[in-house]
Design an enzyme around this catalytic site. Structure first.
Site, PDB file in Angstrom:
ATOM      1  N   HIS A 181       1.018 -83.515 -75.755  1.00 43.91           N
ATOM      2  CA  HIS A 181      -0.274 -82.978 -75.324  1.00 43.91           C
ATOM      3  C   HIS A 181      -0.110 -81.879 -74.265  1.00 43.91           C
ATOM      4  CE1 HIS A 181       0.266 -85.930 -71.997  1.00 43.91           C
ATOM      5  NE2 HIS A 181      -0.504 -85.091 -71.298  1.00 43.91           N
ATOM      6  N   ASP A 216       3.820 -90.177 -77.291  1.00 45.16           N
ATOM      7  CA  ASP A 216       3.458 -88.770 -77.123  1.00 45.16           C
ATOM      8  C   ASP A 216       4.691 -87.990 -76.683  1.00 45.16           C
ATOM      9  OD1 ASP A 216       2.187 -86.406 -76.747  1.00 45.16           O
ATOM     10  OD2 ASP A 216       0.948 -87.029 -75.078  1.00 45.16           O
ATOM     11  N   SER A 284       2.124 -84.550 -66.416  1.00 45.46           N
ATOM     12  CA  SER A 284       2.425 -85.109 -67.740  1.00 45.46           C
ATOM     13  C   SER A 284       3.733 -84.541 -68.275  1.00 45.46           C
ATOM     14  CB  SER A 284       1.292 -84.795 -68.714  1.00 45.46           C
ATOM     15  OG  SER A 284       0.118 -85.481 -68.355  1.00 45.46           O
TER      16      SER A 284
END
Length: 575
Positions: A181, A216, A284
């Protein structure tokens, strides 16, 4: 996976080794002066030298062409609290704040739910759309430029830092490992930054990725000259251990980093791990570092304010992205058939990995999903082709999905008539070869021969014993037996062999040889030597008792009567 045989440098090195051997033979006089082999052998090192020069020139051109620009930063404007919270009867809890760029201070109303957070550092991010969370009781530490791990790199989208990643090796390929992402979102990444410098991102290949919320990740192939320009080194992915001290890094820029420490914890699902490191927006994809290497990658929060969630990088690289069939034993993860997933008592998550396929992930198990999604035996009846119809007792194949107009198996195949014999055939004169008969000795023939041999020997012994008895009776000086004869276990034939004349002994030996030549040899018997035990000792004792009884028997004093001679019967063992 990388294979040395596919590398052009490996092939060129192999060719140069062969040419070196040929040149050595030329030096020793192995080839004639007019041969073309020495010319070809000299051309290969020359071409290799040209190839190395061209490769080095290409690398220098790309290195010089890559522009190293100052990192773009956002001029952040913030306010600093100048007074302690105070209570206003009309507005509630208020505080005085002054802008960082200077100017007049402002009065701000404090939300009552935030009052408990004013005593320490920021605990929970204010952005509701953020996937990051700080941990209560944890604090951030400032990191000096250059003290961060050498494999850490910041991912920029313009002047804003949208995530982090690390340089590592996955299945033998040098790549960038970060969250999916971060790389594939509305804010397209434009540069990689390290220690205040950045390099623009081009159209780099992403061979492996997964967009699932729980798994992810993305693998990006970054050229080596970019890593060299930024000074980023590769790190090792290691298996996480429970209660392992870990550290996460992040910040607004690559030269203004913060770090948060915590503890890593393993969960039931091996592809997932949790940690207590505090994070913030833009963190992230940051690697989770331990003292041994990278154990995971941060992707979001698990329990807001308490735990954060990460992806087990060792599991992803060694189980899901590994091209070899042999799995490492560190996590005790096994691959099971797809049909065994339904037999488990817990729920699997279904993920789709670009470049590998779909898979079901369990606790310590995983299964690859077939391309169709299910096996042919699980197809519904509606998806099968329609069968042929039966009209008036006949099968109509017009509506069926078949390639023939008539059934393959009708009543039966047509009868075949044998061909008449060919008139021109002639008889051959070849004779069938007779197989040599193998010599054998049937059991009945062997038994009859043994019986005849025993009877012949018995008759001869009877005749000789009668002659000896007659001669002993006619002798006047023959003394009687001085003592009782002792029982002997020697065969009768061996005792009386000296009494048989030489002519009869020759006849007996010829009979024995004839019988033994027609008798098949016995099977070899393996003699096992037993150690003396209780059973053998008892056997010896019983043998001694029997010998004592035989020795105590009363000896016979009378000589055998000539009127009633006792014929001696011998067996084949005495021959």
């Amino acid at each position: 996976m990388y294979h040395p045989g596919r590398s052009p440098s490996f092939l060129i090195t192999l060719a140069n080794v062969i040419c070196a051997a040929i040149l050595f033979d030329i030096h020793t006089g192995g080839y004639q002066p007019g041969s073309l082999i020495p010319i070809v052998a000299w051309m290969t090192p020359f071409v290799t030298l040209l190839w190395l020069s061209a490769s080095f020139a290409t690398y220098l051109y790309k290195y010089v062409r890559t522009r190293l620009l100052p990192e773009e930063k956002v001029a952040r404007v913030y306010y600093t609290a100048q007074s302690a919270p105070y209570f206003d009867p009309a507005l509630g809890v208020m505080m005085q704040f002054a802008p960082s760029h200077g100017g007049a201070s402002i009065e701000v109303q404090v939300n009552p739910s935030w009052i408990s957070l004013l005593g320490g550092s920021l605990k929970i991010n204010g952005d509701d759309a953020s996937n990051e969370s700080a941990v209560l009781g944890s604090f951030y530490s400032s990191v000096k430029p250059g003290d961060e791990p050498a494999s850490l790199v910041a991912i920029k989208s313009g002047p804003q830092t949208i995530g982090f990643g690390c340089r590592t090796k996955i299945d033998g390929d040098d790549c960038l490992f970060t969250a999916n992402h971060v790389w594939n979102n509305s804010m397209r990444p434009t540069a990689l930054a390290k220690r205040g410098k950045q390099v623009a991102i081009e159209d780099w290949e992403t061979p492996l990725s997964c967009d699932h919320k729980m798994l992810d990740f993305v693998v990006v192939r970054v050229p080596k000259h970019v890593w060299s320009k930024l000074g980023v080194k590769a790190t090792q992915l290691v298996c996480p251990s429970d209660k392992d001290a870990v550290t996460c890094y992040g910040g607004s820029s690559s030269d203004n980093l913060l770090s948060g420490t915590g503890v890593c914890s393993k969960v039931d699902f091996s592809w997932k791990l949790t940690h207590s490191c505090p994070t913030a927006a833009g963190w992230s994809g940051t690697p989770i570092y331990s003292s041994r290497g990278v154990v995971g990658m941060h992707v979001g929060f698990e329990d807001i304010g308490k735990l954060n969630r990460g992806v087990n990088a060792f599991y992803v690289s060694n189980y899901l992205l590994r091209s070899q069939e042999t799995l490492p034993p560190e996590l005790s993860v096994i691959e099971i058939p797809f049909e065994d997933v339904e037999t488990r008592s817990y729920e699997f998550i279904e993920v789709e990995i670009k470049g590998r396929g779909k898979a079901k992930l369990g606790k310590r198990e995983f299964a690859w999903i077939p391309e169709s999604g299910k096996y042919w035996a699980d197809d519904d009846d509606d998806s099968l082709p329609p069968p042929p119809k039966v009209v008036d007792g006949k099968m109509v194949w017009s509506s069926a999905q078949e390639t023939v107009a008539e059934p393959l198996n009708y009543q039966r195949a047509a009868g075949s008539r044998p061909l008449p014999p060919f008139l021109n055939l002639q008889a051959t004169t070849s004779k069938k070869e007779k197989q040599p008969l193998q010599e054998e000795c049937p059991l009945d023939l062997l038994g009859s021969r043994l019986a005849s041999l025993e009877s012949c020997v018995e008759k001869i012994l009877q005749m000789k014993s009668l002659e000896l008895l007659g001669s002993s009776q006619n002798c006047q000086t023959s003394p009687g037996p001085s003592e009782a004869p002792k029982q002997s276990f020697t065969p009768c034939y061996s005792k009386q062999e000296s009494l048989i004349p030489l002519e009869s002994q020759g006849i007996l030996k010829e009979l024995v040889k004839t019988s033994l030549s027609a008798t098949p040899p016995p099977n070899p018997v393996t003699v096992s030597v037993e150690k003396p035990g209780p059973s053998t000792q008892s056997t010896k004792k019983s043998a001694r008792r029997r010998n004592r009884r035989k020795s105590t028997r009363k000896p016979v004093q009378e000589s055998p009567s000539p009127a009633s001679p006792q014929p001696t019967k011998t067996s084949l063992r005495g021959i």
